[in-house]
Write a protein that holds these residues in place. Structure first.
Motif, PDB file in Angstrom:
ATOM      1  N   THR A 108      21.612  70.996 -26.369  1.00  0.00           N
ATOM      2  CA  THR A 108      22.387  72.074 -25.753  1.00  0.00           C
ATOM      3  C   THR A 108      23.080  72.854 -26.871  1.00  0.00           C
ATOM      4  OG1 THR A 108      24.370  70.704 -25.562  1.00  0.00           O
ATOM      5  CG2 THR A 108      22.792  70.616 -23.730  1.00  0.00           C
ATOM      6  N   GLU A 109      23.700  73.969 -26.511  1.00  0.00           N
ATOM      7  CA  GLU A 109      24.440  74.726 -27.523  1.00  0.00           C
ATOM      8  C   GLU A 109      25.570  73.879 -28.104  1.00  0.00           C
ATOM      9  OE1 GLU A 109      23.729  77.677 -28.864  1.00  0.00           O
ATOM     10  OE2 GLU A 109      21.882  77.492 -27.700  1.00  0.00           O
ATOM     11  N   LEU A 110      26.196  73.089 -27.252  1.00  0.00           N
ATOM     12  CA  LEU A 110      27.237  72.196 -27.740  1.00  0.00           C
ATOM     13  C   LEU A 110      26.640  71.148 -28.676  1.00  0.00           C
ATOM     14  CD1 LEU A 110      30.067  71.013 -27.833  1.00  0.00           C
ATOM     15  CD2 LEU A 110      29.604  69.834 -25.679  1.00  0.00           C
ATOM     16  N   GLY A 111      25.477  70.643 -28.322  1.00  0.00           N
ATOM     17  CA  GLY A 111      24.815  69.651 -29.168  1.00  0.00           C
ATOM     18  C   GLY A 111      24.495  70.200 -30.548  1.00  0.00           C
ATOM     19  N   LYS A 112      24.107  71.466 -30.608  1.00  0.00           N
ATOM     20  CA  LYS A 112      23.819  72.100 -31.904  1.00  0.00           C
ATOM     21  C   LYS A 112      25.088  72.220 -32.741  1.00  0.00           C
ATOM     22  CE  LYS A 112      19.935  74.755 -30.019  1.00  0.00           C
ATOM     23  NZ  LYS A 112      19.415  76.105 -29.690  1.00  0.00           N
ATOM     24  N   ARG A 113      26.174  72.567 -32.089  1.00  0.00           N
ATOM     25  CA  ARG A 113      27.449  72.654 -32.817  1.00  0.00           C
ATOM     26  C   ARG A 113      27.890  71.283 -33.313  1.00  0.00           C
ATOM     27  NH1 ARG A 113      31.103  74.922 -28.428  1.00  0.00           N
ATOM     28  NH2 ARG A 113      32.742  74.546 -29.980  1.00  0.00           N
ATOM     29  N   GLN A 114      27.684  70.272 -32.478  1.00  0.00           N
ATOM     30  CA  GLN A 114      28.013  68.903 -32.891  1.00  0.00           C
ATOM     31  C   GLN A 114      27.216  68.509 -34.134  1.00  0.00           C
ATOM     32  OE1 GLN A 114      26.948  66.917 -29.257  1.00  0.00           O
ATOM     33  NE2 GLN A 114      29.056  66.826 -28.492  1.00  0.00           N
ATOM     34  N   ALA A 115      25.938  68.849 -34.152  1.00  0.00           N
ATOM     35  CA  ALA A 115      25.083  68.501 -35.283  1.00  0.00           C
ATOM     36  C   ALA A 115      25.531  69.216 -36.558  1.00  0.00           C
ATOM     37  CB  ALA A 115      23.633  68.834 -34.961  1.00  0.00           C
ATOM     38  N   MET A 116      25.923  70.475 -36.435  1.00  0.00           N
ATOM     39  CA  MET A 116      26.381  71.228 -37.606  1.00  0.00           C
ATOM     40  C   MET A 116      27.665  70.627 -38.168  1.00  0.00           C
ATOM     41  SD  MET A 116      24.278  73.538 -38.555  1.00  0.00           S
ATOM     42  CE  MET A 116      25.371  74.424 -39.680  1.00  0.00           C
ATOM     43  N   GLU A 117      28.578  70.268 -37.282  1.00  0.00           N
ATOM     44  CA  GLU A 117      29.831  69.655 -37.744  1.00  0.00           C
ATOM     45  C   GLU A 117      29.569  68.306 -38.410  1.00  0.00           C
ATOM     46  OE1 GLU A 117      32.857  70.978 -37.811  1.00  0.00           O
ATOM     47  OE2 GLU A 117      31.978  72.814 -37.018  1.00  0.00           O
ATOM     48  N   THR A 118      28.568  67.603 -37.906  1.00  0.00           N
ATOM     49  CA  THR A 118      28.217  66.311 -38.495  1.00  0.00           C
ATOM     50  C   THR A 118      27.610  66.504 -39.877  1.00  0.00           C
ATOM     51  OG1 THR A 118      27.837  65.392 -36.287  1.00  0.00           O
ATOM     52  CG2 THR A 118      26.899  64.181 -38.141  1.00  0.00           C
ATOM     53  N   GLY A 119      26.772  67.523 -40.023  1.00  0.00           N
ATOM     54  CA  GLY A 119      26.210  67.830 -41.330  1.00  0.00           C
ATOM     55  C   GLY A 119      27.295  68.164 -42.348  1.00  0.00           C
ATOM     56  N   LYS A 120      28.285  68.921 -41.916  1.00  0.00           N
ATOM     57  CA  LYS A 120      29.410  69.254 -42.799  1.00  0.00           C
ATOM     58  C   LYS A 120      30.186  67.999 -43.194  1.00  0.00           C
ATOM     59  CE  LYS A 120      30.016  73.832 -40.676  1.00  0.00           C
ATOM     60  NZ  LYS A 120      30.931  74.685 -39.862  1.00  0.00           N
ATOM     61  N   ARG A 121      30.347  67.096 -42.234  1.00  0.00           N
ATOM     62  CA  ARG A 121      31.065  65.854 -42.501  1.00  0.00           C
ATOM     63  C   ARG A 121      30.321  64.999 -43.529  1.00  0.00           C
ATOM     64  NH1 ARG A 121      35.838  63.326 -42.975  1.00  0.00           N
ATOM     65  NH2 ARG A 121      35.825  61.189 -42.156  1.00  0.00           N
ATOM     66  N   LEU A 122      29.015  64.874 -43.358  1.00  0.00           N
ATOM     67  CA  LEU A 122      28.225  64.090 -44.298  1.00  0.00           C
ATOM     68  C   LEU A 122      28.209  64.738 -45.683  1.00  0.00           C
ATOM     69  CD1 LEU A 122      25.201  63.068 -42.031  1.00  0.00           C
ATOM     70  CD2 LEU A 122      27.154  61.671 -42.698  1.00  0.00           C
ATOM     71  N   SER A 123      28.212  66.048 -45.711  1.00  0.00           N
ATOM     72  CA  SER A 123      28.283  66.759 -46.984  1.00  0.00           C
ATOM     73  C   SER A 123      29.609  66.497 -47.682  1.00  0.00           C
ATOM     74  CB  SER A 123      28.087  68.257 -46.763  1.00  0.00           C
ATOM     75  OG  SER A 123      28.217  68.967 -47.974  1.00  0.00           O
ATOM     76  N   ALA A 124      30.687  66.436 -46.890  1.00  0.00           N
ATOM     77  CA  ALA A 124      32.019  66.192 -47.454  1.00  0.00           C
ATOM     78  C   ALA A 124      32.138  64.794 -48.044  1.00  0.00           C
ATOM     79  CB  ALA A 124      33.078  66.399 -46.379  1.00  0.00           C
ATOM     80  N   PHE A 125      31.317  63.851 -47.581  1.00  0.00           N
ATOM     81  CA  PHE A 125      31.320  62.511 -48.172  1.00  0.00           C
ATOM     82  C   PHE A 125      30.901  62.549 -49.640  1.00  0.00           C
ATOM     83  CE2 PHE A 125      30.496  60.232 -43.857  1.00  0.00           C
ATOM     84  CZ  PHE A 125      31.858  60.284 -43.584  1.00  0.00           C
TER      85      PHE A 125
END
Length: 277
Positions: A108-125
């Motif tokens: 869903t559109e929300l699911g896509k936003r969730q995935a992007m935020e997760t990618g940013k989080r993993l990048s911040a690690f």
């Protein structure tokens, strides 16, 4: 004399009664304590850690040589792993559950936003990720693609059909609303267990540096993996909740010991973006 004899008899009778009552109460008290101990599940369910759970313990099945000269020989020394493996398990984002068939069950559109935020989080690690492994199901593939867009482009991508969602094993206690057929547990359970054995193991002796692998898959699979990795009863997997794009982190040390560093973490998502479907 009669009075003295009577007093002695009464004293003996009371003494016997007192001792008998005390023994009875002591016995009853001990019985209750023993019953409480038997009902202590924490003692009944404890078990020793299996150090060779992945069948890669270099010491397993080997005997030390009695000759000290042999022990000093470099060729006879047992090589041991020195690196740790860090596994980052990511559940897919929210997806459309109405359509029939995997291809139509996209994010869903929300699911896509969730995935992007997760990618940013993993990048911040800021970890040197070794590779990204993803389930072949549509919602997992889409999640992995969005996550990877936030990471260095040279990280290898690997797809694995064994990571697809399924029914790992009958949960305990049983679910009142989710009741797959026995043959589904039989088929999915073997596949998911095979996936666990493929991805969960200590580092090889040839691995010199710690590795960081991202695995994008599904809630049931992740929950089963966690129970197996920690040597907890596998049938407890359904007692755990993993939100969409929740991040679970486990570390496998060279000794084979496993540590859970985070379970279904959704702290990187705003409260209005946290979902579990």
């Amino acid at each position: 004399n009669r009075s003295s004899d009577l007093d002695q008899k009464m004293a003996k009778a009371f003494g016997a009664l007192f001792l008998g009552s005390g023994a009875f109460l002591f016995y009853r008290f001990r019985r209750k304590v023993s019953a409480a101990e038997l009902m202590d599940d924490s003692q009944a369910s404890s078990r020793v850690w299996n150090a060779n759970w992945d069948r890669r313990d270099p010491k397993a099945g080997r005997q030390k040589k009695a000759n000290s000269a042999d022990e000093s020989d470099g060729e006879n020394k047992i090589k041991k792993p020195t690196a740790s493996r860090h596994l980052i398990l990511v559940r897919h984002g929210q997806y459309n559950q109405t359509p029939t068939g995997d291809k139509l069950r996209s994010l869903t559109e929300l699911g896509k936003r969730q995935a992007m935020e997760t990618g940013k989080r993993l990048s911040a690690f800021n970890q040197p990720y070794t590779k990204v492994v993803v389930s072949t199901m549509t919602r997992a593939r889409e999640t992995a693609a969005l996550v990877r867009s936030c990471l260095p482009p040279d990280i290898p991508l690997e797809e694995c059909g064994m990571l697809a969602e399924g029914a790992p094993c009958p949960p305990e206690p049983p679910s009142s609303h989710w009741k797959p057929e026995n043959h589904q547990f039989f088929q999915d359970g073997a596949r998911i267990e095979a996936a666990f054995r493929k991805f969960f193991h200590r580092a090889d002796v040839t691995q010199n540096e710690d590795s960081y692998e991202i695995i994008v898959c599904h809630a049931n699979v992740i929950r089963y993996f966690v129970c197996r990795a920690l040597q907890l009863p596998p049938e407890a997997w359904l007692r755990i909740a993993i939100g969409n794009c929740g991040i679970t982190r486990l570390t496998i040390r060279p000794s084979g010991r496993v540590g859970l560093r985070g379970l279904g973490d959704v702290g990187h998502l705003p409260p209005d973006m946290i979902t579990y479907n």
